[in-house]
Design a protein around this motif. Structure first.
Motif, mmCIF file in Angstrom:
data_model
loop_
_atom_site.group_PDB
_atom_site.id
_atom_site.type_symbol
_atom_site.label_atom_id
_atom_site.label_comp_id
_atom_site.label_asym_id
_atom_site.label_seq_id
_atom_site.Cartn_x
_atom_site.Cartn_y
_atom_site.Cartn_z
ATOM 1 N N ARG A 122 -20.992 8.491 4.689
ATOM 2 C CA ARG A 122 -19.873 7.698 5.216
ATOM 3 C C ARG A 122 -20.369 6.425 5.891
ATOM 4 O O ARG A 122 -19.794 5.348 5.717
ATOM 5 C CB ARG A 122 -19.039 8.537 6.188
ATOM 6 N N GLU A 123 -21.439 6.536 6.659
ATOM 7 C CA GLU A 123 -21.995 5.348 7.318
ATOM 8 C C GLU A 123 -22.473 4.343 6.274
ATOM 9 O O GLU A 123 -22.294 3.140 6.422
ATOM 10 C CB GLU A 123 -23.150 5.734 8.251
ATOM 11 N N TRP A 124 -23.090 4.844 5.193
ATOM 12 C CA TRP A 124 -23.547 3.965 4.125
ATOM 13 C C TRP A 124 -22.361 3.255 3.470
ATOM 14 O O TRP A 124 -22.429 2.071 3.165
ATOM 15 C CB TRP A 124 -24.352 4.750 3.096
ATOM 16 N N GLN A 125 -21.263 3.968 3.274
ATOM 17 C CA GLN A 125 -20.071 3.348 2.695
ATOM 18 C C GLN A 125 -19.591 2.193 3.571
ATOM 19 O O GLN A 125 -19.254 1.126 3.066
ATOM 20 C CB GLN A 125 -18.945 4.375 2.542
ATOM 21 N N TYR A 147 -22.164 -0.703 3.221
ATOM 22 C CA TYR A 147 -22.147 -1.248 1.869
ATOM 23 C C TYR A 147 -20.890 -2.085 1.634
ATOM 24 O O TYR A 147 -20.958 -3.217 1.164
ATOM 25 C CB TYR A 147 -22.241 -0.113 0.846
ATOM 26 N N TYR A 148 -19.725 -1.533 1.953
ATOM 27 C CA TYR A 148 -18.472 -2.244 1.717
ATOM 28 C C TYR A 148 -18.368 -3.513 2.558
ATOM 29 O O TYR A 148 -17.857 -4.519 2.101
ATOM 30 C CB TYR A 148 -17.263 -1.346 1.983
ATOM 31 N N ARG A 149 -18.870 -3.446 3.774
ATOM 32 C CA ARG A 149 -18.824 -4.622 4.658
ATOM 33 C C ARG A 149 -19.709 -5.743 4.130
ATOM 34 O O ARG A 149 -19.400 -6.931 4.294
ATOM 35 C CB ARG A 149 -19.276 -4.221 6.060
ATOM 36 N N ASN A 150 -20.829 -5.423 3.492
ATOM 37 C CA ASN A 150 -21.811 -6.429 3.115
ATOM 38 C C ASN A 150 -21.831 -6.801 1.640
ATOM 39 O O ASN A 150 -22.348 -7.860 1.287
ATOM 40 C CB ASN A 150 -23.209 -5.947 3.509
ATOM 41 N N VAL A 151 -21.329 -5.947 0.784
ATOM 42 C CA VAL A 151 -21.438 -6.200 -0.651
ATOM 43 C C VAL A 151 -20.087 -6.586 -1.263
ATOM 44 O O VAL A 151 -20.033 -7.446 -2.129
ATOM 45 C CB VAL A 151 -22.046 -4.977 -1.381
ATOM 46 N N LEU A 152 -19.047 -5.950 -0.819
ATOM 47 C CA LEU A 152 -17.741 -6.220 -1.435
ATOM 48 C C LEU A 152 -16.999 -7.324 -0.727
ATOM 49 O O LEU A 152 -17.198 -7.730 0.309
ATOM 50 C CB LEU A 152 -16.897 -4.947 -1.445
ATOM 51 N N GLU A 163 -30.126 13.211 -3.065
ATOM 52 C CA GLU A 163 -31.195 12.422 -3.686
ATOM 53 C C GLU A 163 -30.671 11.073 -4.164
ATOM 54 O O GLU A 163 -31.341 10.060 -3.996
ATOM 55 C CB GLU A 163 -31.821 13.198 -4.844
ATOM 56 N N GLU A 164 -29.494 11.050 -4.752
ATOM 57 C CA GLU A 164 -28.904 9.789 -5.199
ATOM 58 C C GLU A 164 -28.635 8.869 -4.019
ATOM 59 O O GLU A 164 -28.911 7.674 -4.081
ATOM 60 C CB GLU A 164 -27.617 10.049 -5.972
ATOM 61 N N LEU A 165 -28.100 9.425 -2.953
ATOM 62 C CA LEU A 165 -27.837 8.641 -1.748
ATOM 63 C C LEU A 165 -29.138 8.094 -1.184
ATOM 64 O O LEU A 165 -29.236 6.916 -0.835
ATOM 65 C CB LEU A 165 -27.117 9.504 -0.706
ATOM 66 N N TYR A 204 -30.605 -1.085 4.834
ATOM 67 C CA TYR A 204 -31.001 0.106 5.602
ATOM 68 C C TYR A 204 -30.981 -0.135 7.118
ATOM 69 O O TYR A 204 -30.458 0.704 7.863
ATOM 70 C CB TYR A 204 -32.366 0.609 5.137
ATOM 71 N N PRO A 205 -31.514 -1.271 7.620
ATOM 72 C CA PRO A 205 -31.444 -1.498 9.075
ATOM 73 C C PRO A 205 -30.005 -1.519 9.591
ATOM 74 O O PRO A 205 -29.740 -1.064 10.707
ATOM 75 C CB PRO A 205 -32.124 -2.862 9.267
ATOM 76 N N GLN A 206 -29.080 -2.019 8.783
ATOM 77 C CA GLN A 206 -27.682 -2.031 9.204
ATOM 78 C C GLN A 206 -27.090 -0.626 9.230
ATOM 79 O O GLN A 206 -26.209 -0.338 10.045
ATOM 80 C CB GLN A 206 -26.876 -2.953 8.295
#
Length: 118
Positions: free
Chosen positions: A107-110, A113-118, A11-13, A23-25
C-alpha cells in the motif's frame, strides 16, 4: 489464499521496488504513517528492501503481541483494510505479521508510485 501466491507477490513487489529510484520515498512515506499511527519508531533509512521487510515484520509482531491498538492504528494510517487482513486465514501471529507487512509495504508503494509516476 495460497502461500505460493503470497511469495510470488512479495517477490514481485520486492523486485519492482528494488529497481526503482523511489525507494527512499517509500521509506519516508512509511515513517510518516508510523508517526501518524502514534508509533515511536525510527526506520533504518539505509536498509535494503529485504531488510526493511524484516524490520517492519518484527515491529508488527511486537505490536500484535504487546500493543494491538498500535497495530490497528498503523493499518488505519496506511489504509490497509480489515478485509485484506482477514484474507490471511491464519490466527498465528507470525503469519499475520508477515502478511500485514506485505500489505503495508504494498500500500505504501502504491501511494509513492501513484504520486510520482502517474
Amino acid at each position: 489464499m495460497s502461500k505460493h501466491l503470497n511469495i510470488v507477490s512479495i517477490e514481485e513487489l520486492m523486485e519492482q521496488i528494488s529497481e526503482s529510484d523511489l525507494y527512499p520515498q517509500l521509506i519516508l512515506q512509511l515513517q510518516k504513517d508510523l508517526n501518524r499511527a502514534g508509533i515511536d519508531y525510527e526506520i533504518n533509512k539505509n536498509s535494503t528492501f529485504k531488510e526493511l521487510f524484516l524490520e517492519i515484520e518484527q515491529l508488527l509482531l511486537e505490536k500484535i503481541n504487546n500493543a494491538f491498538n498500535d497495530f490497528l492504528n498503523l493499518l488505519y494510517a496506511v489504509d490497509v483494510s480489515e478485509r485484506d487482513i482477514k484474507n490471511c486465514n491464519s490466527e498465528e501471529g507470525v503469519t499475520v505479521g508477515r502478511y500485514a507487512t506485505y500489505l503495508i509495504l504494498k500500500r505504501e508503494w502504491q501511494k509513492v508510485y501513484y504520486r510520482n509516476v502517474l
